[in-house]
Write an enzyme that holds these catalytic residues in place. Structure first.
Site, PDB file in Angstrom:
ATOM      1  N   GLN A   6      54.876  67.626   3.289  1.00  0.00           N
ATOM      2  CA  GLN A   6      53.678  66.945   2.787  1.00  0.00           C
ATOM      3  C   GLN A   6      52.400  67.615   3.320  1.00  0.00           C
ATOM      4  O   GLN A   6      51.490  67.926   2.550  1.00  0.00           O
ATOM      5  CB  GLN A   6      53.711  65.469   3.191  1.00  0.00           C
ATOM      6  CG  GLN A   6      54.870  64.728   2.548  1.00  0.00           C
ATOM      7  CD  GLN A   6      55.002  63.291   3.059  1.00  0.00           C
ATOM      8  OE1 GLN A   6      54.416  62.893   4.059  1.00  0.00           O
ATOM      9  NE2 GLN A   6      55.799  62.498   2.363  1.00  0.00           N
ATOM     10  N   ILE A   7      52.345  67.849   4.623  1.00  0.00           N
ATOM     11  CA  ILE A   7      51.084  68.364   5.200  1.00  0.00           C
ATOM     12  C   ILE A   7      50.833  69.807   4.754  1.00  0.00           C
ATOM     13  O   ILE A   7      49.673  70.217   4.588  1.00  0.00           O
ATOM     14  CB  ILE A   7      51.076  68.222   6.759  1.00  0.00           C
ATOM     15  CG1 ILE A   7      49.670  68.428   7.326  1.00  0.00           C
ATOM     16  CG2 ILE A   7      52.033  69.153   7.455  1.00  0.00           C
ATOM     17  CD1 ILE A   7      48.687  67.332   7.028  1.00  0.00           C
ATOM     18  N   THR A   8      51.904  70.574   4.529  1.00  0.00           N
ATOM     19  CA  THR A   8      51.676  71.978   4.139  1.00  0.00           C
ATOM     20  C   THR A   8      51.231  72.109   2.679  1.00  0.00           C
ATOM     21  O   THR A   8      50.930  73.203   2.226  1.00  0.00           O
ATOM     22  CB  THR A   8      52.932  72.866   4.393  1.00  0.00           C
ATOM     23  OG1 THR A   8      54.058  72.244   3.787  1.00  0.00           O
ATOM     24  CG2 THR A   8      53.190  73.063   5.868  1.00  0.00           C
ATOM     25  N   ARG A   9      51.145  71.007   1.951  1.00  0.00           N
ATOM     26  CA  ARG A   9      50.564  71.068   0.602  1.00  0.00           C
ATOM     27  C   ARG A   9      49.058  71.324   0.644  1.00  0.00           C
ATOM     28  O   ARG A   9      48.460  71.694  -0.360  1.00  0.00           O
ATOM     29  CB  ARG A   9      50.827  69.753  -0.153  1.00  0.00           C
ATOM     30  CG  ARG A   9      52.273  69.465  -0.449  1.00  0.00           C
ATOM     31  CD  ARG A   9      52.911  70.527  -1.330  1.00  0.00           C
ATOM     32  NE  ARG A   9      52.249  70.684  -2.604  1.00  0.00           N
ATOM     33  CZ  ARG A   9      52.444  69.907  -3.672  1.00  0.00           C
ATOM     34  NH1 ARG A   9      53.333  68.937  -3.614  1.00  0.00           N
ATOM     35  NH2 ARG A   9      51.798  70.112  -4.797  1.00  0.00           N
ATOM     36  N   ARG A  63      46.099  73.347   1.139  1.00  0.00           N
ATOM     37  CA  ARG A  63      46.031  74.801   1.063  1.00  0.00           C
ATOM     38  C   ARG A  63      44.965  75.444   1.935  1.00  0.00           C
ATOM     39  O   ARG A  63      44.964  76.643   2.120  1.00  0.00           O
ATOM     40  CB  ARG A  63      45.846  75.221  -0.404  1.00  0.00           C
ATOM     41  CG  ARG A  63      47.104  74.966  -1.206  1.00  0.00           C
ATOM     42  CD  ARG A  63      46.836  74.861  -2.674  1.00  0.00           C
ATOM     43  NE  ARG A  63      46.250  73.558  -3.004  1.00  0.00           N
ATOM     44  CZ  ARG A  63      46.060  73.123  -4.243  1.00  0.00           C
ATOM     45  NH1 ARG A  63      46.399  73.874  -5.247  1.00  0.00           N
ATOM     46  NH2 ARG A  63      45.530  71.927  -4.460  1.00  0.00           N
ATOM     47  N   ARG A  76      65.608  80.229  11.080  1.00  0.00           N
ATOM     48  CA  ARG A  76      66.416  81.460  11.018  1.00  0.00           C
ATOM     49  C   ARG A  76      66.613  81.985  12.426  1.00  0.00           C
ATOM     50  O   ARG A  76      67.674  82.436  12.805  1.00  0.00           O
ATOM     51  CB  ARG A  76      65.699  82.548  10.211  1.00  0.00           C
ATOM     52  CG  ARG A  76      65.531  82.237   8.775  1.00  0.00           C
ATOM     53  CD  ARG A  76      65.026  83.452   8.018  1.00  0.00           C
ATOM     54  NE  ARG A  76      66.118  84.381   7.738  1.00  0.00           N
ATOM     55  CZ  ARG A  76      65.952  85.529   7.092  1.00  0.00           C
ATOM     56  NH1 ARG A  76      64.762  85.904   6.696  1.00  0.00           N
ATOM     57  NH2 ARG A  76      66.984  86.300   6.866  1.00  0.00           N
ATOM     58  N   ALA A 101      36.619  70.998   9.971  1.00  0.00           N
ATOM     59  CA  ALA A 101      36.293  69.566  10.019  1.00  0.00           C
ATOM     60  C   ALA A 101      36.237  68.952   8.625  1.00  0.00           C
ATOM     61  O   ALA A 101      36.648  67.806   8.412  1.00  0.00           O
ATOM     62  CB  ALA A 101      34.965  69.363  10.744  1.00  0.00           C
ATOM     63  N   ARG A 102      35.760  69.700   7.639  1.00  0.00           N
ATOM     64  CA  ARG A 102      35.708  69.150   6.281  1.00  0.00           C
ATOM     65  C   ARG A 102      37.119  68.888   5.766  1.00  0.00           C
ATOM     66  O   ARG A 102      37.403  67.849   5.175  1.00  0.00           O
ATOM     67  CB  ARG A 102      35.004  70.137   5.338  1.00  0.00           C
ATOM     68  CG  ARG A 102      34.976  69.627   3.918  1.00  0.00           C
ATOM     69  CD  ARG A 102      34.393  70.621   2.938  1.00  0.00           C
ATOM     70  NE  ARG A 102      34.226  70.022   1.635  1.00  0.00           N
ATOM     71  CZ  ARG A 102      33.497  70.538   0.663  1.00  0.00           C
ATOM     72  NH1 ARG A 102      32.845  71.671   0.855  1.00  0.00           N
ATOM     73  NH2 ARG A 102      33.410  69.936  -0.497  1.00  0.00           N
ATOM     74  N   ARG A 110      45.654  61.119   3.495  1.00  0.00           N
ATOM     75  CA  ARG A 110      46.873  60.882   4.289  1.00  0.00           C
ATOM     76  C   ARG A 110      46.743  59.765   5.317  1.00  0.00           C
ATOM     77  O   ARG A 110      47.755  59.376   5.916  1.00  0.00           O
ATOM     78  CB  ARG A 110      47.271  62.169   5.012  1.00  0.00           C
ATOM     79  CG  ARG A 110      47.454  63.370   4.092  1.00  0.00           C
ATOM     80  CD  ARG A 110      48.549  63.139   3.061  1.00  0.00           C
ATOM     81  NE  ARG A 110      48.834  64.370   2.330  1.00  0.00           N
ATOM     82  CZ  ARG A 110      49.851  64.514   1.488  1.00  0.00           C
ATOM     83  NH1 ARG A 110      50.678  63.515   1.256  1.00  0.00           N
ATOM     84  NH2 ARG A 110      50.032  65.644   0.849  1.00  0.00           N
TER      85      ARG A 110
END
Ligand SMILES: Cc1cc2nc3c(=O)[nH]c(=O)nc-3n(C[C@H](O)[C@H](O)[C@H](O)COP(=O)(O)OP(=O)(O)OC[C@H]3O[C@@H](n4cnc5c(N)ncnc54)[C@H](O)[C@@H]3O)c2cc1C
Length: 247
Positions: A85-88, A90, A100, A193-194, A203
């Site tokens: 979710q958080i890595t959406r 960009r 790995r 910060a934005r 979120r």
């Protein structure tokens, strides 16, 4: 989950104010003291002037200056589900612990049953917990005990199977396919910060899942210490609204 601030722009609110003042100054601000840059802004002290200007920027949707200051946080033990979710987002930079090059071969599956390596959702242990997409309301103790048992069995077996596949010579990046989405991962993330305010709009909201809400609240708490005027105002007047930070 544990979270620590690794690094952040020093004097962030001076940087924000200098950036904003630059837009309306005919002189070159970098060669001037901060006091001089802030001349003409309402307030007795430089801190009061910062409050006035930052408040004005946030109220008027002038969010560009907040992109110049960045924080890096180190998160321990978020689930891979929360990571997805958080890595959406960009405009955040991530480093994610590898499956790995890191094999979980020394974890005892019996400890996984008790909460190690895999995040346990509150709905697996708390009868009063009501998830947003849950069918029905609160459940009785017996049902939750059953849930807890099914969950514990499942994650213990998954980790035991994973380790057996490693023992059979399977590479970790393939053996990991049997691990649950709740498997913990350590992540380093850097964001300005934005972007943090935008992430919080989405979120920290009621419809976000408990884990990413908790993560966001923890980052906001760190940000309130690092960049206090901005994030105190965000908390007091902007949180839980759509602020058009990313229109
Ligand atoms: C409650 C909730 C449920 C969700 N459910 C799902 C789901 O079921 N499936 C799913 O796939 N996603 C889901 N998402 C993820 C969501 O759709 C977004 O992808 C994610 O939150 C990233 O936010 P963002 O779109 O604001 O983009 P960010 O990456 O945070 O970017 C910030 C802003 O930059 C601008 N921007 C960035 N990239 C582009 C671009 N390529 N083109 C135009 N503008 C751009 C946009 O204005 C954007 O709002 C969910 C999010 C929430 C909060």
């Amino acid at each position: 989950m544990d979270i620590q601030l690794l690094e952040a722009t020093p004097n962030p609110e001076e940087v924000i104010c200098r950036a904003a003042r630059n837009d309306y100054m005919s002189e070159y601000g970098a060669e001037q003291s901060f006091e001089s840059v802030m001349e003409g802004i309402e307030g007795e002290t430089t801190e009061e002037k910062q409050r006035t200007l930052i408040s004005h920027l946030l109220n008027h949707g002038h969010f560009g200056p907040f992109e110049h200051v960045q924080a890096t946080v180190h998160v321990k033990g978020m689930s891979r589900s929360c990571m997805a979710q958080i890595t959406r987002h960009r405009h955040v930079s991530f480093d994610v612990q590898s499956m790995r090059y890191v094999a979980f071969d020394d974890v005892d599956p019996a400890d996984v049953r008790e909460g190690e390596l895999v995040v346990t959702p509150p709905s697996a242990t708390d009868p009063d917990w009501i998830g947003r997409n849950q069918k029905g309301g609160a459940v009785d103790e017996e049902t939750v005990e059953k849930r807890r048992e099914v969950f514990a069995e499942s994650v213990e077996r998954a980790v035991a199977d994973y380790q057996e596949l490693l023992d059979l010579g399977m590479p970790p990046e393939d053996a990991r396919f049997v691990l649950p989405i709740g498997t913990e991962v350590n992540v380093v993330m850097s964001l300005n910060a934005r972007m943090l305010m935008h992430i919080a709009d989405m979120r920290a909201a009621a419809d976000a899942q408990w884990e990413i809400r908790g993560l966001t609240e923890d980052i906001l708490a760190l940000a309130e210490e690092w960049c206090p005027i901005t994030f105190e105002q965000y908390e007091a007047t902007m949180k839980n609204r759509k602020n058009r930070l990313a229109p």
